[in-house]
Design a protein around this motif. Structure first.
Motif, PDB file in Angstrom:
ATOM      1  N   TYR A 109       0.790  -1.243   0.000  1.00 27.35           N
ATOM      2  CA  TYR A 109       0.000   0.000   0.000  1.00 27.35           C
ATOM      3  C   TYR A 109       0.823   1.295   0.000  1.00 27.35           C
ATOM      4  N   LEU A 284     -11.443   3.053  10.441  1.00 30.33           N
ATOM      5  CA  LEU A 284     -12.568   2.858  11.373  1.00 30.33           C
ATOM      6  C   LEU A 284     -13.947   2.952  10.729  1.00 30.33           C
ATOM      7  N   THR A 287     -15.259   0.518   7.395  1.00 27.51           N
ATOM      8  CA  THR A 287     -15.172  -0.916   7.729  1.00 27.51           C
ATOM      9  C   THR A 287     -16.212  -1.307   8.765  1.00 27.51           C
ATOM     10  N   ALA A 291     -19.307  -3.805   8.279  1.00 28.42           N
ATOM     11  CA  ALA A 291     -19.376  -5.036   9.069  1.00 28.42           C
ATOM     12  C   ALA A 291     -20.709  -5.140   9.797  1.00 28.42           C
ATOM     13  N   ARG A 340      -0.789  -9.461  -0.853  1.00 25.69           N
ATOM     14  CA  ARG A 340       0.630  -9.229  -0.574  1.00 25.69           C
ATOM     15  C   ARG A 340       1.409  -9.447  -1.871  1.00 25.69           C
ATOM     16  N   LEU A 395     -11.408 -12.397  10.521  1.00 26.39           N
ATOM     17  CA  LEU A 395     -12.301 -11.323  10.061  1.00 26.39           C
ATOM     18  C   LEU A 395     -11.574 -10.000   9.933  1.00 26.39           C
ATOM     19  N   MET A 400       1.397  -9.954  11.336  1.00 24.91           N
ATOM     20  CA  MET A 400       1.915  -8.687  11.853  1.00 24.91           C
ATOM     21  C   MET A 400       0.939  -7.520  11.656  1.00 24.91           C
ATOM     22  N   HIS A 401       0.232  -7.519  10.543  1.00 22.85           N
ATOM     23  CA  HIS A 401      -0.655  -6.386  10.261  1.00 22.85           C
ATOM     24  C   HIS A 401      -2.093  -6.613  10.714  1.00 22.85           C
ATOM     25  N   THR A 402      -2.313  -7.612  11.582  1.00 22.08           N
ATOM     26  CA  THR A 402      -3.676  -7.808  12.116  1.00 22.08           C
ATOM     27  C   THR A 402      -4.246  -6.464  12.556  1.00 22.08           C
ATOM     28  N   CYS A 403      -5.537  -6.306  12.306  1.00 26.39           N
ATOM     29  CA  CYS A 403      -6.186  -5.010  12.523  1.00 26.39           C
ATOM     30  C   CYS A 403      -5.832  -4.372  13.873  1.00 26.39           C
TER      31      CYS A 403
HETATM   32  C1  HEM Z   1     -15.031  -4.363  11.114  1.00 29.72           C
HETATM   33  C2  HEM Z   1     -14.139  -3.418  11.004  1.00 29.72           C
HETATM   34  C3  HEM Z   1     -12.747  -3.643  10.487  1.00 29.72           C
HETATM   35  C4  HEM Z   1     -12.293  -4.553   9.584  1.00 29.72           C
HETATM   36  C5  HEM Z   1     -13.091  -5.599   8.815  1.00 29.72           C
HETATM   37  C6  HEM Z   1     -10.878  -4.346   9.447  1.00 29.72           C
HETATM   38  C7  HEM Z   1     -10.046  -5.104   8.654  1.00 29.72           C
HETATM   39  C8  HEM Z   1      -8.661  -5.028   8.689  1.00 29.72           C
HETATM   40  C9  HEM Z   1      -7.783  -5.919   7.990  1.00 29.72           C
HETATM   41  C10 HEM Z   1      -8.207  -7.089   7.110  1.00 29.72           C
HETATM   42  C11 HEM Z   1      -6.513  -5.518   8.251  1.00 29.72           C
HETATM   43  C12 HEM Z   1      -5.231  -6.150   7.712  1.00 29.72           C
HETATM   44  C13 HEM Z   1      -4.853  -5.541   6.366  1.00 29.72           C
HETATM   45  C14 HEM Z   1      -3.657  -6.232   5.778  1.00 29.72           C
HETATM   46  O1  HEM Z   1      -3.048  -7.090   6.426  1.00 29.72           O
HETATM   47  O2  HEM Z   1      -3.318  -5.907   4.614  1.00 29.72           O
HETATM   48  C15 HEM Z   1      -6.582  -4.359   9.100  1.00 29.72           C
HETATM   49  C16 HEM Z   1      -5.500  -3.641   9.558  1.00 29.72           C
HETATM   50  C17 HEM Z   1      -5.609  -2.431  10.198  1.00 29.72           C
HETATM   51  N1  HEM Z   1      -6.764  -1.853  10.675  1.00 29.72           N
HETATM   52 FE1  HEM Z   1      -8.614  -2.627  10.580  1.00 29.72          FE
HETATM   53  N2  HEM Z   1     -10.508  -3.306  10.252  1.00 29.72           N
HETATM   54  C18 HEM Z   1     -11.617  -2.851  10.914  1.00 29.72           C
HETATM   55  C19 HEM Z   1     -11.670  -1.823  11.835  1.00 29.72           C
HETATM   56  C20 HEM Z   1     -10.613  -0.998  12.165  1.00 29.72           C
HETATM   57  C21 HEM Z   1     -10.659   0.077  13.118  1.00 29.72           C
HETATM   58  C22 HEM Z   1     -11.852   0.396  13.988  1.00 29.72           C
HETATM   59  C23 HEM Z   1      -9.439   0.688  13.094  1.00 29.72           C
HETATM   60  C24 HEM Z   1      -8.960   1.876  13.861  1.00 29.72           C
HETATM   61  C25 HEM Z   1      -9.199   2.070  15.104  1.00 29.72           C
HETATM   62  C26 HEM Z   1      -8.614  -0.032  12.160  1.00 29.72           C
HETATM   63  C27 HEM Z   1      -7.308   0.245  11.853  1.00 29.72           C
HETATM   64  C28 HEM Z   1      -6.445  -0.643  11.241  1.00 29.72           C
HETATM   65  C29 HEM Z   1      -5.018  -0.422  11.135  1.00 29.72           C
HETATM   66  C30 HEM Z   1      -4.257   0.787  11.624  1.00 29.72           C
HETATM   67  C31 HEM Z   1      -4.489  -1.558  10.505  1.00 29.72           C
HETATM   68  C32 HEM Z   1      -3.019  -1.841  10.203  1.00 29.72           C
HETATM   69  C33 HEM Z   1      -2.389  -2.625  11.341  1.00 29.72           C
HETATM   70  C34 HEM Z   1      -0.915  -2.869  11.136  1.00 29.72           C
HETATM   71  O3  HEM Z   1      -0.378  -2.573  10.071  1.00 29.72           O
HETATM   72  O4  HEM Z   1      -0.277  -3.346  12.075  1.00 29.72           O
HETATM   73  N3  HEM Z   1      -9.363  -1.053  11.595  1.00 29.72           N
HETATM   74  N4  HEM Z   1      -7.914  -4.089   9.368  1.00 29.72           N
END
Ligand code: HEM
Length: 447
Positions: A109, A284, A287, A291, A340, A395, A400-403
């Motif tokens: 990205y 936030l 997504t 969901a 990836r 979900l 490492m990049h888990t949400c």
């Molecule tokens: C149902 C809601 C959400 C879904 C389905 C979702 C889904 C995901 C997924 C699939 C990833 C991994 C992306 C990858 O590995 O390429 C991710 C990473 C991330 N999400 Fe979420 N997300 C949600 C809500 C949120 C919320 C509420 C926040 C902020 C507070 C957030 C912030 C992030 C961030 C910053 C990452 C990157 C983490 C990292 O690189 O260590 N997401 N999300």
């Protein structure tokens, strides 16, 4: 289990996979045939709708898991990011392998993250590095896990209940409930309400679409996203400067970021705060809204599960309600795969009959939707069975990049839906409508 027992079980599971693949092939042939027939002008749209439907994807993955678990294509399915071809990974063991091998399969990205911030990368666009650890660590101090029960959950519960109570028994779920509550959370918890709820929802949705969903790199998606990014940057710059001039000392994420800045924490200058905030706001709003809509839509398709969710909501049994919602999302998650790019030539599933050589530059689609339906990893994945172990669910990413917001998701989704599920006679008053976008824009409900 004894060796003969294990052999019999392994053979049974694989026979089941073969049967499921045959059934899936038949269903795909019928649906494909129907989409093909009829007027030629609408054929492209019908086929696109078919391919975009989660149920079609589940059928295609059932077929692939059995006959081509790591399918290599010379075609570039993702044109929005540089790559040399595609591998689709469908078995649970291989999906987790790809997402665990961060040094071989890298996030892609970065160029779009830099376009959004007009400069720096955001941590989801980084590989394991000092900058990644610095930014995640700082933002974990600004957004703490104990905030979820103390600050996030009560706000969402109170706002969602007030909206449902005041709706008169009819509402358009994204417009009236999820988007206002989530942009409200940006104001209440982050300290960044935006010029208006509608603008915050539109900005974050456009940027998310551009970064993660637009696999073709369409100009019609890029242009409004970059305009939204510019507007959002300008707004955040103003809010950060104003708050620094007049600190409020609250528990809001913005105040905490400024306290870290005052303490000299690296990466927390104004620009660093802005770039981290922009990434989190994008993550936030669209997504969580999507969901919530998908989870409720999935329950409305399953009367027994819906009744169980209504009973759990009325009994204030959040754990039982959440278990039903995660199971509904397992059938229809927000994202069906995570992509990836191979940093070097390598092999997936080494030492197995399904081993696949992956050339450098290949885009690897790790299909979390498929992993969650792999009968080798899950018991009877075709059954709707709430209360599976946490490892059955992928979900919000893996590895490492888990949400970053995973604990927020687990609290917000049940709280958002609880007031609706408590009402008598909850039903659809229309279909989920994306209004030409990949996000739910309308979902009329009545109760
Ligand atoms: C149902 C809601 C959400 C879904 C389905 C979702 C889904 C995901 C997924 C699939 C990833 C991994 C992306 C990858 O590995 O390429 C991710 C990473 C991330 N999400 Fe979420 N997300 C949600 C809500 C949120 C919320 C509420 C926040 C902020 C507070 C957030 C912030 C992030 C961030 C910053 C990452 C990157 C983490 C990292 O690189 O260590 N997401 N999300």
């Amino acid at each position: 289990m004894s060796l003969p027992g294990n052999l019999a079980s392994a053979a049974g599971i694989r026979l089941g996979m073969a049967g499921a693949a045959l059934g899936a092939a038949g269903r795909l042939a019928v649906r494909g045939g129907r989409a093909w027939m009829g007027d030629a002008a609408g054929r492209g749209a019908r086929i696109a709708a078919l391919l975009g439907a989660t149920d079609t994807q589940r059928q295609a993955f059932a077929l692939l898991r059995a006959v081509a678990p790591n399918l290599a294509l010379s075609r570039r399915l993702v044109a929005a990011y540089d790559n040399t071809g595609t591998v689709i990974v469908t078995r649970h063991a291989d999906v987790t392998e790809v997402l665990e091998r961060e040094s071989d399969f890298a996030v892609v990205y970065e160029p779009k993250m830099r376009a959004i911030t007009a400069g720096e990368n955001f941590f989801l666009g980084m590989q394991d590095s000092a900058a990644y650890t610095r930014d995640v660590a700082a933002m974990r101090l600004a957004m703490r896990r104990e905030d979820v029960p103390r600050l996030v959950l009560p706000f969402v519960a109170q706002r969602a209940e007030a909206i449902v109570a005041g709706s008169g028994g009819r509402l358009d779920m994204p417009q009236d409930l999820t988007l206002p509550v989530l942009t409200g959370l940006l104001g209440q918890y982050f300290g960044t309400p935006g010029p208006s709820s509608a603008e915050m929802a539109a900005w974050t949705t456009r940027m998310f679409w551009y970064l993660f969903v637009d696999l073709r790199g369409e100009e019609a998606v890029t242009r409004p996203a970059l305009a939204a990014a510019e507007a959002c940057r300008g707004y955040l710059d103003g809010v950060i400067a104003a708050r620094r001039a007049a600190p409020a000392g609250t528990d809001q994420v913005l105040d905490r970021c400024l306290a870290l800045q005052a303490a000299g924490v690296p990466g927390m200058d104004d620009l660093g705060i802005r770039n981290n905030l922009i990434g989190l706001l994008i993550g936030l709003v669209p997504t969580l809204s999507k969901a919530c809509v998908k989870a409720l839509d999935g329950l409305l398709d399953r009367p027994v599960a819906l009744a169980a969710a209504q009973a759990a909501a009325r009994a204030d049994d959040d754990a039982a309600l959440a278990a039903l919602l995660w199971e509904a999302l397992r059938f229809d998650p927000v994202n069906p795969f995570i992509y990836r790019r191979a940093v070097r030539e390598t092999v997936i599933a080494r030492g197995t009959l399904r081993a696949r050589r992956v050339p450098e530059g290949t885009m690897v689609l790790a299909a979390n939707l498929s992993a969650m339906h792999d009968p080798i990893a899950l018991d009877r994945p075709q059954d709707f069975r709430a209360g599976r172990g946490a490892e059955a669910y992928m979900l919000w990413g893996y590895g490492m990049h888990t949400c970053f917001g995973a604990h927020i998701n687990q609290a917000v989704i049940p709280q958002m839906l609880k007031p609706l599920l408590r009402r008598e006679g909850l039903r659809r008053a229309g279909p989920v409508d994306g209004a030409g976008t990949p996000f739910p824009v309308h979902f009329p409900l009545a109760f």
